[in-house]
Design an enzyme around this catalytic site. Structure first.
Site, PDB file in Angstrom:
ATOM      1  N   CYS A 115      18.522  42.332  39.985  1.00  0.00           N
ATOM      2  CA  CYS A 115      18.972  42.635  41.347  1.00  0.00           C
ATOM      3  C   CYS A 115      20.386  43.216  41.392  1.00  0.00           C
ATOM      4  CB  CYS A 115      18.920  41.386  42.220  1.00  0.00           C
ATOM      5  SG  CYS A 115      17.335  40.579  42.174  1.00  0.00           S
ATOM      6  N   HIS A 255      23.307  41.810  48.564  1.00  0.00           N
ATOM      7  CA  HIS A 255      21.931  41.733  48.084  1.00  0.00           C
ATOM      8  C   HIS A 255      21.131  40.914  49.100  1.00  0.00           C
ATOM      9  CE1 HIS A 255      18.423  41.410  45.749  1.00  0.00           C
ATOM     10  NE2 HIS A 255      18.608  40.171  45.335  1.00  0.00           N
ATOM     11  N   ASN A 285      13.251  40.501  49.713  1.00  0.00           N
ATOM     12  CA  ASN A 285      14.101  40.798  48.557  1.00  0.00           C
ATOM     13  C   ASN A 285      13.447  41.917  47.750  1.00  0.00           C
ATOM     14  OD1 ASN A 285      15.389  40.794  46.074  1.00  0.00           O
ATOM     15  ND2 ASN A 285      15.465  38.568  45.883  1.00  0.00           N
TER      16      ASN A 285
HETATM   17  O1  UT7 Z   1      17.234  38.211  43.717  1.00  0.00           O
HETATM   18  C1  UT7 Z   1      17.373  36.892  43.254  1.00  0.00           C
HETATM   19  C2  UT7 Z   1      16.065  36.201  43.449  1.00  0.00           C
HETATM   20  N1  UT7 Z   1      16.029  34.877  43.867  1.00  0.00           N
HETATM   21  C3  UT7 Z   1      16.702  34.248  44.849  1.00  0.00           C
HETATM   22  O2  UT7 Z   1      17.605  34.739  45.443  1.00  0.00           O
HETATM   23  C4  UT7 Z   1      16.211  32.884  45.173  1.00  0.00           C
HETATM   24  C5  UT7 Z   1      17.298  31.929  45.566  1.00  0.00           C
HETATM   25  N2  UT7 Z   1      16.706  30.721  46.082  1.00  0.00           N
HETATM   26  C6  UT7 Z   1      16.243  30.614  47.339  1.00  0.00           C
HETATM   27  O3  UT7 Z   1      16.337  31.540  48.119  1.00  0.00           O
HETATM   28  C7  UT7 Z   1      15.689  29.297  47.751  1.00  0.00           C
HETATM   29  O4  UT7 Z   1      15.909  28.322  46.740  1.00  0.00           O
HETATM   30  C8  UT7 Z   1      14.158  29.341  48.087  1.00  0.00           C
HETATM   31  C9  UT7 Z   1      13.930  30.133  49.353  1.00  0.00           C
HETATM   32  C10 UT7 Z   1      13.389  29.965  46.931  1.00  0.00           C
HETATM   33  C11 UT7 Z   1      13.637  27.935  48.315  1.00  0.00           C
HETATM   34  O5  UT7 Z   1      14.367  27.322  49.359  1.00  0.00           O
HETATM   35  P1  UT7 Z   1      14.984  25.862  49.164  1.00  0.00           P
HETATM   36  O6  UT7 Z   1      15.617  25.505  50.432  1.00  0.00           O
HETATM   37  O7  UT7 Z   1      15.837  25.890  47.920  1.00  0.00           O
HETATM   38  O8  UT7 Z   1      13.688  25.005  48.964  1.00  0.00           O
HETATM   39  P2  UT7 Z   1      13.313  24.071  47.726  1.00  0.00           P
HETATM   40  O9  UT7 Z   1      12.915  24.872  46.546  1.00  0.00           O
HETATM   41  O10 UT7 Z   1      14.397  23.038  47.549  1.00  0.00           O
HETATM   42  O11 UT7 Z   1      12.022  23.367  48.295  1.00  0.00           O
HETATM   43  C12 UT7 Z   1      12.063  22.482  49.418  1.00  0.00           C
HETATM   44  C13 UT7 Z   1      10.635  22.050  49.753  1.00  0.00           C
HETATM   45  C14 UT7 Z   1       9.867  21.613  48.519  1.00  0.00           C
HETATM   46  O12 UT7 Z   1       9.046  20.524  48.891  1.00  0.00           O
HETATM   47  P3  UT7 Z   1       9.460  19.032  48.507  1.00  0.00           P
HETATM   48  O13 UT7 Z   1       9.571  19.029  47.023  1.00  0.00           O
HETATM   49  O14 UT7 Z   1      10.766  18.796  49.197  1.00  0.00           O
HETATM   50  O15 UT7 Z   1       8.315  18.244  49.050  1.00  0.00           O
HETATM   51  C15 UT7 Z   1       9.002  22.812  48.192  1.00  0.00           C
HETATM   52  O16 UT7 Z   1       7.818  22.457  47.532  1.00  0.00           O
HETATM   53  O17 UT7 Z   1       9.916  23.166  50.303  1.00  0.00           O
HETATM   54  C16 UT7 Z   1       8.694  23.353  49.568  1.00  0.00           C
HETATM   55  N3  UT7 Z   1       8.379  24.773  49.540  1.00  0.00           N
HETATM   56  C17 UT7 Z   1       7.681  25.376  50.533  1.00  0.00           C
HETATM   57  N4  UT7 Z   1       7.139  24.918  51.672  1.00  0.00           N
HETATM   58  C18 UT7 Z   1       6.510  25.808  52.450  1.00  0.00           C
HETATM   59  C19 UT7 Z   1       8.698  25.697  48.622  1.00  0.00           C
HETATM   60  N5  UT7 Z   1       8.231  26.903  48.972  1.00  0.00           N
HETATM   61  C20 UT7 Z   1       7.578  26.729  50.151  1.00  0.00           C
HETATM   62  C21 UT7 Z   1       6.909  27.602  51.014  1.00  0.00           C
HETATM   63  N6  UT7 Z   1       6.390  27.096  52.157  1.00  0.00           N
HETATM   64  N7  UT7 Z   1       6.770  28.915  50.739  1.00  0.00           N
END
Ligand code: UT7
Length: 328
Positions: A115, A255, A285
């Site tokens: 990215c 980004h 993204n």
């Molecule tokens: O270009 C670089 C590429 N990558 C990035 O920039 C990614 C950077 N990271 C992020 O943007 C965030 O970490 C995410 C958007 C990927 C995830 O958001 P988060 O607030 O960090 O969520 P999390 O991974 O801590 O997950 C929280 C909860 C989890 O459930 P539990 O374990 O708390 O029960 C996940 O399983 O949300 C759940 N979850 C979802 N729920 C509904 C994860 N993905 C989803 C989803 N829909 N799509």
């Protein structure tokens, strides 16, 4: 001797027609519109047609950037394409694009910095122009991330889209142009965001396909923490190097990964929300294409005008990061 001022001569973007909305994703994985919007800010992304590869998107964006710069393809000396989704291993997407554009005088290569690739490409292009080796360079960020996304993995499939953005880099009048570049890498974090199959470490086999090793994998939480830290520090370093204050920024072009990451960067810089170009709600993204698409759209919408001070900042797989302060 007067130093050559090097900057952006024209911008262009292209996104495919087809939209993949949060509602569509609700039918594909266990997720919902509210979660996606509050956690990421994304509402929809664009998806390339089956016949479209990254070079096709790159071509459309490049034609627009050349027109904006008032140049023809045969006036280009070099083409740099930043991408993690090349049409194929080789020839490079830049060579395929060179042929399609008819840029017969141009050398061409791809650049791999995920990215951050577009900012790495800008820094490379600006250096070539400064040294006098080349005069006009096309820098493109082009991605078809839908081809490397696992649409059964809700942690990643909600994030990514397809598209391309391009700029022409060359000499600009004094007072305009790039003021600073910051590039960085931390290879120790490479496992946080990667595709591990298909290369020389793990060539494609039936097993590697069954194990989904050809899809992008990500540790979202750790990438998030890294992103918040590095977006702020890279942005501040780019301003320092340029001798600019935070208040000098007319527009931040970050980004487009997650609205919460953009908000954290704004907070660190003490800038209000209207100082950031945000279009991740519509495109998601798009990796190396995110910043040039946002930049081209800011120009189209009149949010970035000639003479404005811009700060571009990004981060990505590698891990890598990059920032640039410039006067448009
Ligand atoms: O270009 C670089 C590429 N990558 C990035 O920039 C990614 C950077 N990271 C992020 O943007 C965030 O970490 C995410 C958007 C990927 C995830 O958001 P988060 O607030 O960090 O969520 P999390 O991974 O801590 O997950 C929280 C909860 C989890 O459930 P539990 O374990 O708390 O029960 C996940 O399983 O949300 C759940 N979850 C979802 N729920 C509904 C994860 N993905 C989803 C989803 N829909 N799509």
């Amino acid at each position: 001797m007067r130093e050559t001022a090097v900057g952006i001569l024209g911008t262009g973007k292209y996104v495919p027609e087809r939209r993949l909305t949060n509602k569509d994703l609700e039918q594909m994985v266990e997720t919902n519109d509210e979660w996606i919007v509050t956690r990421t800010g994304i509402r929809e992304r664009r998806i390339a047609e089956p016949a479209q590869a990254s070079s096709d998107l790159a071509y459309e964006a490049s034609v627009r950037a050349l027109a904006a710069a008032g140049l023809t393809a045969d006036q280009l000396d070099l083409i740099i394409v930043a991408t993690i989704t090349p049409d194929m291993f080789f020839p490079s997407t830049a060579c395929l694009l060179q042929d399609r554009l008819g840029a017969k005088q141009a050398a061409a290569f791809d650049l791999s910095a995920a990215c951050s690739g577009f900012i790495y490409g800008l820094a490379t292009a600006a250096s070539f122009v400064k040294t006098g080796m080349y005069r006009r360079i096309l820098v493109v960020g082009a991605e078809t991330l839908s081809r490397i996304t696992d649409y059964t993995d809700r942690n990643t499939c909600i994030l990514f889209g397809d598209g391309a953005g391009a700029v022409v880099v060359g000499e600009v009048p004094e007072g305009r142009g790039f003021r600073s570049f910051v590039l960085g890498a931390d290879g120790s974090g490479g496992e946080l965001l990667r595709i591990c199959g298909g290369g020389s470490r793990l060539p494609a086999t039936e097993q590697s396909v069954a194990d989904k090793k050809h899809f992008l994998e990500m540790n979202g939480r750790d990438v998030f923490k890294f992103a918040v830290r590095v977006m702020g520090s890279a942005a501040e370093e780019a301003l320092d190097k340029a001798g600019l204050a935070k208040a000098d920024i007319d527009l931040l072009v970050p980004h487009q990964a997650n609205i919460r990451i953009v908000q954290a960067a704004l907070e660190r810089l003490g800038l209000s929300e209207d100082k950031a170009m945000v279009n991740l709600d519509r495109y998601g993204n798009v990796s190396a294409a995110s910043i040039p698409i946002a930049l081209a759209e800011a120009v189209e919408e009149g949010r970035a005008k000639t003479g404005d001070t811009l700060l571009l900042v990004g981060f990505g797989g590698g891990l890598t990061w990059g920032a640039s302060a410039l006067v448009l």
